[in-house]
Design a protein around this motif. Structure first.
Motif, short mmCIF file in Angstrom:
data_model
loop_
_atom_site.label_atom_id
_atom_site.label_comp_id
_atom_site.label_asym_id
_atom_site.label_seq_id
_atom_site.Cartn_x
_atom_site.Cartn_y
_atom_site.Cartn_z
N GLU A 1 25.34 3.34 -107.01
CA GLU A 1 25.24 1.60 -106.93
C GLU A 1 25.85 0.71 -106.13
O GLU A 1 26.83 -0.43 -106.93
CB GLU A 1 26.37 1.50 -108.06
CG GLU A 1 25.40 1.96 -109.40
CD GLU A 1 26.36 2.67 -110.32
OE1 GLU A 1 27.87 2.39 -110.85
OE2 GLU A 1 26.41 2.74 -112.15
N GLY A 2 25.23 0.97 -104.30
CA GLY A 2 25.89 0.22 -103.70
C GLY A 2 27.51 0.75 -103.07
O GLY A 2 27.86 0.01 -102.37
N TYR A 3 28.05 1.74 -103.98
CA TYR A 3 29.04 1.90 -103.50
C TYR A 3 29.32 2.28 -102.14
O TYR A 3 28.88 3.55 -101.86
CB TYR A 3 30.08 2.52 -104.48
CG TYR A 3 30.87 2.23 -105.32
CD1 TYR A 3 32.01 1.49 -105.42
CD2 TYR A 3 29.66 1.35 -106.41
CE1 TYR A 3 32.16 0.72 -106.48
CE2 TYR A 3 29.70 1.05 -107.65
CZ TYR A 3 31.55 0.57 -107.38
OH TYR A 3 32.43 -0.43 -108.50
N VAL A 4 30.11 2.92 -101.52
CA VAL A 4 30.17 3.83 -99.92
C VAL A 4 31.78 4.42 -99.49
O VAL A 4 32.79 4.06 -100.25
CB VAL A 4 30.59 2.10 -98.64
CG1 VAL A 4 30.03 2.82 -97.75
CG2 VAL A 4 28.65 1.97 -98.90
N SER A 5 31.64 5.44 -99.54
CA SER A 5 32.52 6.57 -98.83
C SER A 5 33.25 6.10 -98.04
O SER A 5 32.52 5.54 -97.15
CB SER A 5 32.08 7.99 -98.98
OG SER A 5 33.08 8.88 -98.77
N ASN A 6 34.30 5.43 -98.27
CA ASN A 6 35.33 5.65 -96.88
C ASN A 6 36.06 6.64 -96.39
O ASN A 6 37.22 6.38 -95.66
CB ASN A 6 36.38 5.06 -97.24
CG ASN A 6 35.83 2.67 -97.48
OD1 ASN A 6 35.18 2.79 -96.37
ND2 ASN A 6 35.43 2.39 -98.61
N ALA A 7 36.38 8.00 -96.97
CA ALA A 7 36.22 9.46 -96.17
C ALA A 7 35.31 10.46 -96.50
O ALA A 7 34.75 10.29 -96.92
CB ALA A 7 37.32 9.17 -97.21
N ARG A 8 36.28 11.73 -95.92
CA ARG A 8 35.62 12.68 -96.31
C ARG A 8 35.56 13.39 -97.27
O ARG A 8 36.96 13.76 -97.59
CB ARG A 8 36.16 14.02 -95.09
CG ARG A 8 35.04 13.64 -93.21
CD ARG A 8 35.55 14.34 -92.65
NE ARG A 8 37.12 14.91 -92.56
CZ ARG A 8 38.07 14.26 -92.00
NH1 ARG A 8 37.56 13.46 -91.34
NH2 ARG A 8 39.28 14.79 -91.88
N GLY A 9 34.10 14.22 -97.77
CA GLY A 9 34.53 14.21 -99.07
C GLY A 9 33.64 15.31 -99.76
O GLY A 9 32.08 15.74 -99.30
N ILE A 10 33.76 16.21 -100.53
CA ILE A 10 32.89 17.64 -100.51
C ILE A 10 33.35 17.44 -102.52
O ILE A 10 33.84 17.72 -102.63
CB ILE A 10 33.48 18.92 -99.93
CG1 ILE A 10 33.19 18.73 -98.32
CG2 ILE A 10 32.69 19.79 -100.09
CD1 ILE A 10 32.95 19.73 -97.60
N PHE A 11 31.67 18.01 -102.78
CA PHE A 11 32.18 17.97 -104.11
C PHE A 11 31.40 20.12 -103.71
O PHE A 11 30.47 20.69 -103.02
CB PHE A 11 30.45 18.12 -104.73
CG PHE A 11 30.16 18.71 -106.29
CD1 PHE A 11 31.11 18.03 -107.47
CD2 PHE A 11 29.34 19.20 -106.48
CE1 PHE A 11 30.68 19.71 -108.42
CE2 PHE A 11 28.57 20.00 -107.75
CZ PHE A 11 29.51 19.78 -108.52
N PHE A 12 32.51 20.60 -105.16
CA PHE A 12 32.19 22.28 -104.88
C PHE A 12 31.65 23.13 -105.99
O PHE A 12 32.93 22.78 -107.02
CB PHE A 12 33.37 22.85 -104.22
CG PHE A 12 33.93 24.53 -103.56
CD1 PHE A 12 33.28 24.24 -102.15
CD2 PHE A 12 33.79 25.29 -104.64
CE1 PHE A 12 33.31 26.27 -102.01
CE2 PHE A 12 33.92 26.45 -103.97
CZ PHE A 12 33.88 27.10 -103.09
#
Length: 221
Positions: free
Chosen positions: A186-197
């Motif tokens: 939906e056009g959102y942007v990650s502004n950090a590092r992220g991991i799904f575990f």
């Protein structure tokens, strides 16, 4: 007088730095805290603050190096957990849609044999892990299957990078990362590092799964 004011100001800053913790561990209550995860954090000498879900909206997460979101159903509080603003390790299989990583809830897989998974991207996180490895030491707990969660290839944001997949499909992601600037749903942007575990059942982690968790922590933080 000026030197005294400078000394006081610097002292206050140092106190703030000294008291800051490495990890904000979000939880519904202390009874939900995963002791296996805490043991790993202690082993790696990370300091921890416990943030109750109802405190999320008023918490200053900028003072932490990362957020850890365990596999708990945070309900209406989930949308306020700022996983895309601050470095985060996400085990929560309930709220990925609220965070725009997928278009619907995470999928689940289980078996009557211990689950296996595939390394699909050799990286800092997956280094020294076999390309096909056993995820859990057991398939069942008290007659119930031990689950693993994944982001379906049909639901996930296209730009999230796969690290580990299910054993049956290399595009269904069990462990995946978002770098800063990753375009989400939906056009959102990650502004950090992220991991799904998605290997959430820590009582049954194999050594490979535990190593992946440690490597994920090191990358995120």
């Amino acid at each position: 007088m000026n030197k005294l004011l400078i000394f006081i100001f610097v002292s206050i800053l140092l106190i703030g730095v000294a008291s800051a913790k490495d990890i904000a561990y979000v939880t519904k209550s202390m009874s939900y805290v995963d002791e296996n995860i805490i043991n790993v954090l202690n082993e790696l000498n990370y300091s921890i603050d416990y943030i109750y879900d109802y405190q999320v909206r008023t918490t200053n997460f900028s003072k932490y190096k990362m957020i850890l979101v365990p596999n708990q159903n945070f309900g209406s509080y989930a949308v306020d957990i700022p996983v895309n603003r601050y470095n985060s390790l996400i085990l929560d299989s309930y709220s990925l849609q609220e965070w725009h990583w997928i278009s619907d809830g995470a999928s689940q897989i289980a078996s009557n044999q211990p689950l296996k998974a595939n390394v699909v991207n050799v990286s800092q996180i997956t280094k020294s892990i076999p390309l096909i490895f056993k995820v859990y030491t057991s398939a069942t707990e008290n007659g119930k299957s031990v689950p693993m969660y994944y982001m379906s290839k049909y639901k996930k944001a296209m730009n999230i990078k796969g690290l580990v997949s299910t054993n049956s499909d290399n595009l269904d992601l069990v462990i995946a990362k978002a770098e800063r600037g990753t375009l989400l749903k939906e056009g959102y942007v990650s502004n950090a590092r992220g991991i799904f575990f998605g290997i959430t059942e820590s009582d049954y982690w194999t050594e490979d799964s535990k190593k992946l968790f440690k490597n994920s922590l090191r990358w995120v933080i």
